[in-house]
Every structure is written in structure tokens, then in C-alpha cells.
Design a protein around this motif. Structure first.
Motif, short mmCIF file in Angstrom:
data_model
loop_
_atom_site.label_atom_id
_atom_site.label_comp_id
_atom_site.label_asym_id
_atom_site.label_seq_id
_atom_site.Cartn_x
_atom_site.Cartn_y
_atom_site.Cartn_z
N MET A 8 -10.56 -41.66 -0.43
CA MET A 8 -10.57 -42.78 -1.36
C MET A 8 -10.14 -42.29 -2.74
O MET A 8 -10.58 -41.24 -3.20
CB MET A 8 -11.96 -43.40 -1.40
N ASP A 9 -9.28 -43.05 -3.38
CA ASP A 9 -8.77 -42.69 -4.70
C ASP A 9 -9.63 -43.33 -5.79
O ASP A 9 -9.62 -44.56 -5.94
CB ASP A 9 -7.32 -43.17 -4.82
N ILE A 54 -7.17 -44.34 7.75
CA ILE A 54 -6.37 -44.51 6.54
C ILE A 54 -6.70 -43.40 5.54
O ILE A 54 -5.80 -42.86 4.88
CB ILE A 54 -6.63 -45.90 5.93
N GLY A 55 -7.96 -43.04 5.44
CA GLY A 55 -8.38 -42.03 4.47
C GLY A 55 -7.77 -40.67 4.70
O GLY A 55 -7.54 -39.92 3.75
N VAL A 56 -7.50 -40.31 5.97
CA VAL A 56 -6.92 -39.00 6.25
C VAL A 56 -5.40 -39.04 6.33
O VAL A 56 -4.77 -38.00 6.57
CB VAL A 56 -7.49 -38.39 7.56
N THR A 57 -4.82 -40.22 6.11
CA THR A 57 -3.37 -40.37 6.28
C THR A 57 -2.66 -40.80 5.00
O THR A 57 -1.59 -40.30 4.69
CB THR A 57 -3.08 -41.42 7.37
N VAL A 58 -3.24 -41.75 4.28
CA VAL A 58 -2.56 -42.37 3.14
C VAL A 58 -3.02 -41.71 1.83
O VAL A 58 -4.21 -41.70 1.52
CB VAL A 58 -2.84 -43.88 3.10
N GLU A 108 -5.20 -49.78 -0.33
CA GLU A 108 -5.27 -49.80 -1.79
C GLU A 108 -6.39 -48.91 -2.31
O GLU A 108 -6.24 -48.24 -3.34
CB GLU A 108 -5.45 -51.24 -2.28
N LEU A 109 -7.52 -48.87 -1.62
CA LEU A 109 -8.61 -47.98 -2.02
C LEU A 109 -8.18 -46.52 -1.93
O LEU A 109 -8.67 -45.66 -2.69
CB LEU A 109 -9.84 -48.21 -1.14
N ALA A 110 -7.26 -46.22 -1.01
CA ALA A 110 -6.73 -44.86 -0.89
C ALA A 110 -5.64 -44.57 -1.92
O ALA A 110 -5.14 -43.44 -1.97
CB ALA A 110 -6.19 -44.63 0.51
N GLY A 111 -5.28 -45.58 -2.71
CA GLY A 111 -4.22 -45.41 -3.69
C GLY A 111 -2.84 -45.68 -3.15
O GLY A 111 -1.83 -45.47 -3.83
N GLY A 112 -2.77 -46.17 -1.90
CA GLY A 112 -1.49 -46.46 -1.29
C GLY A 112 -0.98 -47.85 -1.64
O GLY A 112 -1.65 -48.64 -2.30
N VAL A 117 -10.23 -47.78 -7.24
CA VAL A 117 -11.38 -48.59 -6.81
C VAL A 117 -11.56 -49.83 -7.67
O VAL A 117 -11.81 -50.93 -7.17
CB VAL A 117 -12.66 -47.72 -6.81
N ASP A 118 -11.42 -49.70 -8.97
CA ASP A 118 -11.73 -50.82 -9.87
C ASP A 118 -10.77 -51.99 -9.72
O ASP A 118 -11.08 -53.11 -10.14
CB ASP A 118 -11.71 -50.34 -11.33
#
Length: 337
Positions: free
Chosen positions: A1-2, A88-92, A113-117, A6-7
Motif C-alpha cells: 500500500m502506498d 495487487i499489493g505484491v504486483t502493482v 489506487e491504494l497501491a499507487g497504481g 491513501v488520502d
């Protein structure tokens, strides 16, 4: 998660009502559970008094038999959404692009989007025609939520092969695939499958699911998986449910029968209903559905407002339950329209 993303990410609306006196057709839950489930859950109380075996051997073995894969390829998670988040967390990574179908499950874009993608939205019926090169991930939902449609198996496998050749991870959300007799993508190169047990087995509060992957993707999922990623009682009940092939077969037969009955009743009343292989129907009511939904709720029936799905503006999604539920819905529709 980026943390920087988050915000700017909102929560996603879902179905389900906790009102005790309504007929809730907004959530796609089997009205039945496998025989003996309550007893297994009760017996698992003692398991909750200690940490579960983090290897989950019985659960992984049952999951492997359920989808047709090696037990070592199974990654236990607390529901299908946890499997999606993990994949998604381990990929994006921040800045990565991902192909996301629409209308479809809103949590895909949220997790990316939470991952910053950056999710790139594609009509779900066109997704398999896209070139996956240059994307960190592509996502398919089979059957698709909220339409209930499945792509042709050959087209899906060909797309999975193109993703693997391009180095693009394909995330296959098979939360509703157990309601069909279609083959899972579990075990294919470059594919991460996400499965949920809570819908087919009528246990949404159990929060049990798993991911399936091979090679480097599996290694990354296993490394990133939280310790004790599934509670002991959930693991015990999940293993029991997945071994009940008779329950699954009976559910599929009943669902096909009741879905056809509900679809016929809706079409007889002038609604346009999308063909579905899932435990729900997407229904075009001809206009924004807010007034209809409110009238139905006043009469004790709750449907899913499908306008919260990208690309839909006059649709509702209706869960397929049993004949009594269908008869009540159709009766109330006749009253309020």
C-alpha cells in the motif's frame, strides 16, 4: 500500500442490509449452507483458543481439491477481497498501470489506487481483446459482477497466455465461479486466482478465501501473506464446505432453475435482463432506479442499486434466492409499479 495514495481513495459501496424485517436481495449469498456446518463451527471453538497452524494443511488440501490445483499453490486469506488486496499489493507499484474491466467490482480500482497504481478502465466485453503489454496487471472477473456473464473459455485462456508472454500478471477474480461448472484458471502461468467461499457456501461473515498462483507470483504472495491470515474456525468450516461436492452440485442445479424463473418473471414485466451464469441478475429498469428502490424498500424488499457500478445509470442487481423470495419480489413489483 502506498501511504501517499491513501488520502485520495474513497471507500466503495456494496450490497447487503442488516435490517431484520426485509427481504435482502442486494447481496449475492446462497440461502443454504452445507450440512454439518454449524456443528463444525461449534467444534472449532477450541481452535480459537490458540493460534491456528500457519501452514493450514487441511484447508489448503481441501481448496486444492475444490479448484483443481496443488495444495502448495494455495494461499489462505480472510475472504476473496483479502486475496485481491494481497495480489495487487505484491504486483502493482506506484505509477504502474492496470487494466480494469467495467462495469465490475469496484474494489479492483480502489486497491490499485491504494497501491499507487493507475487503473485503466476497459468495457468488460472488450478487455480480452486488449494488448496487455506494458501493464503490471490485468483483471478479469468470471462471472463478471454485476452482469453475471462469463467470457468464452478459449478467449480467456488465450488472454491469459498473452498476459504471461507480456510479463503482465493476470488477476482472475473467481468469487462466483463455484456457482458454475466452468474450469478455474488456477495453475496457469502468470495467473493469480482469487476465490471466496462466503457466497457459494452462504457464510459471508466467515471471511474465508484463498489465492492460487505458481512460480514467482506464489513466492511473493507467500512472503507477503500475514501470519495467521485465516482464523482457525474459518479454516475448519471452509475445509468442511469445500469437500462437500454434493452441496455444490445441488446449488448449481437449484440456481439454474431459480435464476431462469426470476429472469422470466422480470422479462414478463417488461424489464431488460442480462443473461447470467451467476447468483444474480442485472436488470435495466428503464430509468434511474432511485424511486423504484425506495418504493421496494418501503414494502420490505431491498435490491442493489447498480448505478454505483461504473457505466450503469438505470440498473439494479437482484440476487437469486429461492422460489418464495422470487414470488415476493415479483408481487411487490406489481404493487409499486
Amino acid at each position: 500500500m502506498d501511504p501517499d495514495s491513501v488520502d485520495s481513495v474513497d471507500r466503495v459501496p456494496h450490497g447487503s442490509s442488516d435490517e431484520p424485517d426485509v427481504l435482502d436481495l442486494s447481496a449475492n449469498i446462497n440461502p443454504r449452507t452445507p450440512a454439518g456446518t454449524r456443528a463444525v463451527y461449534g467444534a472449532a471453538f477450541e481452535d480459537a483458543r490458540s493460534y491456528p497452524n500457519d501452514g493450514y494443511p487441511a484447508y489448503r488440501d481441501a481448496a486444492a481439491g475444490y479448484v483443481g490445483c496443488d495444495p502448495e499453490a494455495v494461499v489462505p486469506t480472510a475472504g476473496g477481497l483479502s486475496a485481491i488486496r494481497l495480489a495487487i499489493g505484491v504486483t502493482v507499484a506506484p505509477g504502474d498501470r492496470a487494466l480494469v474491466p467495467y462495469p465490475s467490482f469496484g474494489e479492483y480500482a480502489r486497491e490499485i489506487e491504494l497501491a499507487g497504481g493507475r487503473p485503466e478502465f476497459v468495457p468488460y466485453e472488450e478487455l480480452l481483446e486488449r494488448d496487455p503489454a506494458g501493464y503490471a496487471m490485468a483483471i478479469v472477473c468470471t462471472p463478471n459482477n454485476p452482469t453475471g456473464e462469463c467470457p468464452p473459455p478459449g478467449d480467456l485462456r488465450a488472454f491469459a497466455d498473452r498476459c504471461a508472454a507480456a510479463g503482465t500478471t493476470l488477476l482472475a477474480d473467481e468469487a462466483f465461479l463455484g456457482f458454475t461448472d466452468r474450469e478455474s484458471l488456477a495453475g496457469r502461468e502468470g495467473v493469480v486466482v482469487a476465490r471466496s467461499l462466503t457466497k457459494l457456501f452462504g457464510l459471508p461473515g466467515l471471511r474465508a478465501g484463498f489465492a492460487v498462483a505458481e512460480g514467482n507470483a506464489l513466492d511473493r504472495l507467500q512472503r507477503a501473506r500475514p501470519a495467521w491470515s485465516l482464523g482457525g474456525p474459518a479454516a475448519a468450516v471452509g475445509a468442511h464446505a469445500m469437500r462437500d461436492g454434493g452441496f455444490v452440485a445441488e446449488t448449481r442445479r437449484r440456481l439454474a432453475r431459480e435464476r431462469a424463473n426470476l429472469r422470466a418473471g422480470l422479462r414478463d414485466r417488461g424489464f431488460d435482463v442480462t443473461p447470467s451464469e451467476a447468483p444474480f441478475l442485472l436488470c435495466d429498469v428503464g430509468e434511474p432506479p432511485a424511486e423504484l428502490l425506495a418504493a421496494l424498500r418501503r414494502n420490505g424488499v431491498v435490491l442493489r442499486d447498480a448505478t454505483t457500478f461504473r457505466g450503469l445509470d438505470r440498473h439494479v442487481r437482484i440476487a437469486v434466492r429461492d422460489r418464495e423470495a422470487t414470488d415476493r419480489l415479483l408481487s411487490v413489483l406489481d404493487e409499486v409499479r
